[in-house]
Write a protein that holds these residues in place. Structure first.
Motif, short mmCIF file in Angstrom:
data_model
loop_
_atom_site.label_atom_id
_atom_site.label_comp_id
_atom_site.label_asym_id
_atom_site.label_seq_id
_atom_site.Cartn_x
_atom_site.Cartn_y
_atom_site.Cartn_z
N UNK A 59 46.03 42.52 34.10
CA UNK A 59 46.14 43.13 35.41
C UNK A 59 45.38 42.70 36.40
N UNK A 60 45.88 42.01 37.32
CA UNK A 60 45.22 41.44 38.45
C UNK A 60 44.14 42.44 39.05
N UNK A 61 44.58 43.55 39.15
CA UNK A 61 43.47 44.41 40.08
C UNK A 61 42.20 44.69 39.08
N UNK A 62 42.51 44.38 37.91
CA UNK A 62 40.90 44.61 37.02
C UNK A 62 40.41 43.22 37.27
N UNK A 63 41.00 42.14 37.48
CA UNK A 63 40.15 41.09 37.85
C UNK A 63 39.48 41.02 39.02
N UNK A 64 40.29 41.64 40.07
CA UNK A 64 39.81 41.74 41.50
C UNK A 64 38.57 43.00 41.52
N UNK A 65 38.81 43.88 40.73
CA UNK A 65 37.77 44.75 40.62
C UNK A 65 36.52 44.40 40.15
N UNK A 66 36.49 43.46 39.08
CA UNK A 66 35.38 42.89 38.45
C UNK A 66 34.71 41.92 39.45
N UNK A 67 35.47 41.09 40.00
CA UNK A 67 35.01 40.09 41.21
C UNK A 67 34.48 40.89 42.23
N UNK A 68 34.96 41.83 42.99
CA UNK A 68 34.57 42.43 43.77
C UNK A 68 33.18 43.20 43.73
#
Ligand SMILES: [Zn+2]
Length: 194
Positions: A59-68
């Motif tokens: 899930x890309x948005x999980x990657x985004x959330x973690x990096x954000x």
């Protein structure tokens, strides 16, 4: 594909287009029985295996959330986060396996994040690699500096006039404009965030 409205076992594709740069296909379907239309999205399955053994779809948005989280207060915008997540997904898909361990997702994030923002990288790496002491940070910062001193000569040429710009767009001007490009930026900022 079964009709979600009347459960007729068949449906007809009336339109088909690639989305997400070809990573998935969106199909508009029509039910020959009730005549209603619906949309399906088809993409190759990429499963992430968590440490517990549970798998879940990448899930890309999980990657985004973690990096954000690691980028809080840093000059990194949502576009850059989305691009980073796409890079991570590409890298993982390029391995050719349908299932990847969760820690490989973390590993795939480290490289592009280091390019994007060194402070965010240090934060992310400190959690991901469970830094337990200042020495861990020191070692990581030493590696960052070593990496930068191997940077292409083109950047060095920018030194004499303007302050050497870090790769990436529009960093706000720094308070100290000492012209040492590989100076204590990372170390200083880490100190103030801790
Ligand atoms: Zn139907």
């Amino acid at each position: 594909m079964r009709c979600p409205f009347c459960h007729n076992p068949d449906s007809r594709v009336v339109d088909s287009r690639e989305i997400d740069d070809g990573a998935s296909t969106r199909r508009r379907r029509s039910c020959p029985s009730c005549g209603r239309r619906f949309t399906t999205v088809e993409e190759a399955v990429l499963a992430v295996v968590k440490r517990s053994g549970v798998t879940e779809p990448f899930n890309r948005s999980k990657v985004v959330a973690g990096v954000r989280r690691a980028c809080q207060g840093r000059p990194v915008d949502e576009d850059q986060l989305a691009k980073l997540a796409a890079t991570v997904e590409d890298a993982i898909r390029a391995t050719g396996s349908a299932e990847v361990p969760a820690n490989e997702v973390g590993l795939a994030i480290l490289g592009p994040l280091r390019e994007l923002d060194e402070v965010a990288y240090l934060r992310f790496a400190s959690v991901y690699r469970s830094f337990s002491s200042v020495a861990d940070f020191e070692r990581e910062i030493a590696e960052l500096r070593a990496g930068r001193s191997r940077a292409p000569v083109a950047h060095v040429a920018a030194q004499d006039g303007a302050p050497a710009a870090a790769p990436g767009p529009e960093h706000p001007p720094s308070h100290h404009d000492t012209s040492t490009p590989t100076g204590s930026a990372a170390g200083r900022t880490v100190g103030t965030t801790g």
